[in-house]
Design a protein around this motif. Structure first.
Motif, PDB file in Angstrom:
ATOM      1  N   ASP A  65      32.920  45.600  46.764  1.00  0.00           N
ATOM      2  CA  ASP A  65      31.721  45.231  46.197  1.00  0.00           C
ATOM      3  C   ASP A  65      31.342  43.839  46.123  1.00  0.00           C
ATOM      4  N   VAL A  66      32.156  42.938  45.693  1.00  0.00           N
ATOM      5  CA  VAL A  66      31.919  41.369  45.849  1.00  0.00           C
ATOM      6  C   VAL A  66      31.650  40.953  47.209  1.00  0.00           C
ATOM      7  N   GLN A  67      32.507  41.396  48.081  1.00  0.00           N
ATOM      8  CA  GLN A  67      32.410  41.105  49.666  1.00  0.00           C
ATOM      9  C   GLN A  67      31.005  41.298  50.019  1.00  0.00           C
ATOM     10  N   ARG A  68      30.563  42.668  49.837  1.00  0.00           N
ATOM     11  CA  ARG A  68      29.162  43.000  50.295  1.00  0.00           C
ATOM     12  C   ARG A  68      28.199  42.320  49.739  1.00  0.00           C
ATOM     13  N   THR A  69      28.268  42.036  48.317  1.00  0.00           N
ATOM     14  CA  THR A  69      27.201  41.177  47.542  1.00  0.00           C
ATOM     15  C   THR A  69      27.228  39.616  48.168  1.00  0.00           C
ATOM     16  N   LEU A  70      28.384  39.168  48.539  1.00  0.00           N
ATOM     17  CA  LEU A  70      28.506  37.865  49.016  1.00  0.00           C
ATOM     18  C   LEU A  70      27.904  38.119  50.467  1.00  0.00           C
ATOM     19  N   ALA A  71      28.055  38.804  51.407  1.00  0.00           N
ATOM     20  CA  ALA A  71      27.779  38.926  52.876  1.00  0.00           C
ATOM     21  C   ALA A  71      26.235  38.931  52.739  1.00  0.00           C
ATOM     22  N   ALA A  72      25.725  39.643  51.826  1.00  0.00           N
ATOM     23  CA  ALA A  72      24.139  39.762  51.611  1.00  0.00           C
ATOM     24  C   ALA A  72      23.556  38.693  51.255  1.00  0.00           C
ATOM     25  N   LEU A  73      23.898  37.735  50.595  1.00  0.00           N
ATOM     26  CA  LEU A  73      23.381  36.766  49.884  1.00  0.00           C
ATOM     27  C   LEU A  73      22.706  35.889  50.897  1.00  0.00           C
ATOM     28  N   THR A  74      21.332  35.783  50.727  1.00  0.00           N
ATOM     29  CA  THR A  74      20.420  34.896  51.408  1.00  0.00           C
ATOM     30  C   THR A  74      19.579  34.023  50.528  1.00  0.00           C
ATOM     31  N   ALA A 115      28.693  30.996  43.240  1.00  0.00           N
ATOM     32  CA  ALA A 115      29.777  30.711  41.996  1.00  0.00           C
ATOM     33  C   ALA A 115      29.423  31.530  40.977  1.00  0.00           C
ATOM     34  N   GLU A 116      28.334  31.927  40.748  1.00  0.00           N
ATOM     35  CA  GLU A 116      28.007  32.930  39.601  1.00  0.00           C
ATOM     36  C   GLU A 116      28.526  34.591  39.846  1.00  0.00           C
ATOM     37  N   ILE A 117      28.381  34.789  41.169  1.00  0.00           N
ATOM     38  CA  ILE A 117      29.004  35.985  41.620  1.00  0.00           C
ATOM     39  C   ILE A 117      30.366  35.993  41.413  1.00  0.00           C
ATOM     40  N   MET A 118      31.011  35.197  41.758  1.00  0.00           N
ATOM     41  CA  MET A 118      32.334  35.093  41.719  1.00  0.00           C
ATOM     42  C   MET A 118      33.095  35.007  40.181  1.00  0.00           C
ATOM     43  N   ALA A 119      32.232  34.242  39.555  1.00  0.00           N
ATOM     44  CA  ALA A 119      32.656  33.962  38.035  1.00  0.00           C
ATOM     45  C   ALA A 119      32.719  35.522  37.222  1.00  0.00           C
ATOM     46  N   VAL A 120      31.704  36.221  37.722  1.00  0.00           N
ATOM     47  CA  VAL A 120      31.433  37.540  37.239  1.00  0.00           C
ATOM     48  C   VAL A 120      32.681  38.396  37.683  1.00  0.00           C
ATOM     49  N   PHE A 121      32.952  38.270  38.995  1.00  0.00           N
ATOM     50  CA  PHE A 121      33.894  38.987  39.635  1.00  0.00           C
ATOM     51  C   PHE A 121      35.371  38.592  39.074  1.00  0.00           C
ATOM     52  N   VAL A 122      35.481  37.408  38.839  1.00  0.00           N
ATOM     53  CA  VAL A 122      37.100  36.815  38.266  1.00  0.00           C
ATOM     54  C   VAL A 122      37.063  37.551  36.747  1.00  0.00           C
ATOM     55  N   ASP A 123      36.129  37.387  36.069  1.00  0.00           N
ATOM     56  CA  ASP A 123      35.944  37.936  34.726  1.00  0.00           C
ATOM     57  C   ASP A 123      36.271  39.524  34.593  1.00  0.00           C
ATOM     58  N   ASP A 124      35.700  40.215  35.378  1.00  0.00           N
ATOM     59  CA  ASP A 124      35.692  41.586  35.686  1.00  0.00           C
ATOM     60  C   ASP A 124      37.122  41.975  36.027  1.00  0.00           C
ATOM     61  N   PHE A 125      37.467  41.255  37.221  1.00  0.00           N
ATOM     62  CA  PHE A 125      38.856  41.670  37.606  1.00  0.00           C
ATOM     63  C   PHE A 125      40.078  41.434  36.590  1.00  0.00           C
ATOM     64  N   ALA A 126      39.942  40.355  36.001  1.00  0.00           N
ATOM     65  CA  ALA A 126      40.730  39.859  34.896  1.00  0.00           C
ATOM     66  C   ALA A 126      40.933  40.961  33.729  1.00  0.00           C
ATOM     67  N   GLU A 127      39.661  41.450  33.381  1.00  0.00           N
ATOM     68  CA  GLU A 127      39.460  42.448  32.357  1.00  0.00           C
ATOM     69  C   GLU A 127      40.198  43.854  32.969  1.00  0.00           C
ATOM     70  N   LEU A 128      40.028  44.132  34.061  1.00  0.00           N
ATOM     71  CA  LEU A 128      40.618  45.280  34.786  1.00  0.00           C
ATOM     72  C   LEU A 128      42.267  45.293  34.750  1.00  0.00           C
ATOM     73  N   THR A 129      42.702  44.060  35.045  1.00  0.00           N
ATOM     74  CA  THR A 129      44.003  44.047  35.379  1.00  0.00           C
ATOM     75  C   THR A 129      44.922  43.514  34.026  1.00  0.00           C
ATOM     76  N   GLY A 130      43.965  42.811  33.166  1.00  0.00           N
ATOM     77  CA  GLY A 130      44.537  42.448  31.844  1.00  0.00           C
ATOM     78  C   GLY A 130      45.344  40.979  32.199  1.00  0.00           C
ATOM     79  N   GLU A 131      45.172  40.620  33.440  1.00  0.00           N
ATOM     80  CA  GLU A 131      45.577  39.044  33.667  1.00  0.00           C
ATOM     81  C   GLU A 131      44.878  38.395  34.291  1.00  0.00           C
TER      82      GLU A 131
END
Length: 124
Positions: free
Chosen positions: A20-29, A86-102
């Motif tokens: 999802d994050v890869q698709r979002t970043l690839a579509a960013l213009t 950076a905003e997209i990646m910040a959300v991704f990092v937070d969501d990913f950490a929440e999912l993994t607990g790390e």
């Protein structure tokens, strides 16, 4: 439900998040305009110019003014693309950490981009 089922489900969610994050970043213009709307610049997620439109009167017939308008507009567009990335990646990092607990932050130190004023000689 076994431990392996949990591991597989978590791995599938992680992969989905990555895709999802890869698709979002690839579509960013980003599109920015300058010179009273006569210079239009499009950039991609990396800040690379992907489109340039020059309308009649751009640069007021002065090559240096036109070049300046193009560069300034492209820089604004790239800066906006970097901010959005950076905003997209910040959300991704937070969501990913929440999912993994790390935390994804290495050694507990932040790795997110931040703006620092440029250093000039004579400053400390």
């Amino acid at each position: 439900m076994s431990v392996m089922d949990d591991v597989q489900r978590t791995a599938e969610r992680q992969l989905d998040m990555l895709e999802d994050v890869q698709r979002t970043l690839a579509a960013l213009t980003v599109r920015e305009t300058g010179d009273d709307g006569r210079v239009i610049v499009d950039v991609d997620v990396s800040g690379a110019m992907t489109g340039l439109q020059l309308l009649p009167g751009a640069g007021n017939g002065r090559p240096a003014a036109l070049a300046d308008a193009i560069v300034r507009t492209a820089v604004r567009a790239a800066t906006q693309a970097f901010t959005e990335r950076a905003e997209i990646m910040a959300v991704f990092v937070d969501d990913f950490a929440e999912l993994t607990g790390e935390s994804m932050e290495p050694n507990g130190r932040g790795v997110r981009p931040s703006y620092r004023e440029p250093f000039t000689e004579g400053e400390s």
